[in-house]
Enzyme design. Sequence first.
Site, PDB file in Angstrom:
ATOM      1  N   ASP A   7      -5.607  -3.662  -2.788  1.00  0.00           N
ATOM      2  CA  ASP A   7      -4.563  -3.347  -1.727  1.00  0.00           C
ATOM      3  C   ASP A   7      -3.734  -4.620  -1.134  1.00  0.00           C
ATOM      4  O   ASP A   7      -4.707  -5.584  -0.818  1.00  0.00           O
ATOM      5  CB  ASP A   7      -5.255  -2.665  -0.606  1.00  0.00           C
ATOM      6  CG  ASP A   7      -4.214  -1.832   0.275  1.00  0.00           C
ATOM      7  OD1 ASP A   7      -3.187  -2.253   0.333  1.00  0.00           O
ATOM      8  OD2 ASP A   7      -4.811  -0.688   0.719  1.00  0.00           O
ATOM      9  N   SER A  53       0.787  -1.264   0.139  1.00  0.00           N
ATOM     10  CA  SER A  53      -0.015  -0.035  -0.060  1.00  0.00           C
ATOM     11  C   SER A  53       0.916   1.381  -0.094  1.00  0.00           C
ATOM     12  O   SER A  53       1.677   1.590  -0.983  1.00  0.00           O
ATOM     13  CB  SER A  53      -1.025   0.030   1.265  1.00  0.00           C
ATOM     14  OG  SER A  53      -1.822   0.935   1.055  1.00  0.00           O
TER      15      SER A  53
END
Length: 478
Positions: free
Chosen positions: A166, A47
């Site tokens: 993600d 991320s």
Amino acid sequence: MFPRETKWNISFAGCGFLGVYHIGVASCLREHAPFLVANATHIYGASAGALTATALVTGACLGEAGANIIEVSKEARKRFLGPLHPSFNLVKTIRGCLLKTLPADCHTRASGRLGISLTRVSDGENVIISHFSSKDELIQANVCSTFIPVYCGLIPPTLQGVRYVDGGISDNLPLYELKNTITVSPFSGESDICPQDSSTNIHELRITNTSIQFNLRNLYRLSKALFPPEPMVLREMCKQGYRDGLRFLRRNGLLNQPNPLLALPPVVPQEEDAEEAAVTEERTGGEDRILEHLPARLNEALLEACVEPKDLMTTLSNMLPVRLATAMMVPYTLPLESAVSFTIRLLEWLPDVPEDIRWMKEQTGSICQYLVMRAKRKLGDHLPSRLSEQVELRRAQSLPSVPLSCATYSEALPNWVRNNLSLGDALAKWEECQRQLLLGLFCTNVAFPPDALRMRAPASPTATDPATPQDPSGLPPC
């Protein structure tokens, strides 16, 4: 200290807008321990940590990267709903910042050393991408690693024909379990480089391999990961990351060492006291010196973030009547802004419409098939047992009642009933026997002798029996 034969990795945790903490840590490592970055086998990130890891491996300007984070957070805070406002496109903003910041040969530098954590949509498994064929592919990998479902959009991006979201969903701190991995996290816990909170709470929360100590400061940090705080708070977080990086280097004897691959000599107690005093001085009165050591672009961005512009429009917009009027007009302006932003996104989405529609049809079919199979499985488990119970109950009610007190109970049933192992066959034969018994009750066999229906001739009067009485009238019998 790291011997010659030792290999190490660096791993940055995902943290949303708190990624400015990673910028402070990376700036400290690049300035005070460049060997730690240059000789690392792999540098991983998930991320927001993937963005810092990419900038660190490719040699991008960390000051510009930190300034981009602050600018993006300021743009998000300008809107009524923050990052959830329809006009705020986080994916497009991240892509534009990476295109501007990364060098042209970034994919060559990153291949083999950079590891980006991704979550595959099809099965939810974690995937680490380490090889990139172009700059666009490297940027797309970062976009996939930072794509939070619903928060960033509904259709996940594609990398090499596969849908990813993600990486923090499946593995927020890659390779954290290895002892030779230097873990970096903006949440206080068991990471190697992290804030040292003064809380005495021993409980910890582990979210996808990220250790988070259960205290109020971490709860505040979690709340600001997706909704950015004020620029002053981001500035303090960047400084905190720089300080924590210095503490880690000093604790492990890696600060300003010309040859870190050689084992360091043991440190005498007087030098330990001097180091502790240096740490105390760094904490108390060294904030200004820390800002001097930060990259110039980052230092400038941090200073600009703390100063409000003095132009006329900013002054008018900060006045209380103007702010009240703006808040009251939100029900009217929000639909208009939503319609405009929706139209713009639709036009930008047109090139990818066929592929995305095909993917949505496949996902819808897979979901429907899964639901149907699950419903069939449940019905298959319940219906046969229910039907067999009802059939057995119905057949049991149709059986004739036999008193248990009958002495000849074994003789009341035929041998095929007593010896048959199948209840269904026994019931069928019992019904057949019952029908035969009923037919026997209503049918009567009448047997006639052979001469019962034969006609007989009448007897002659002369051959009468003397014992037979005669009619006094003398008339012959009829």
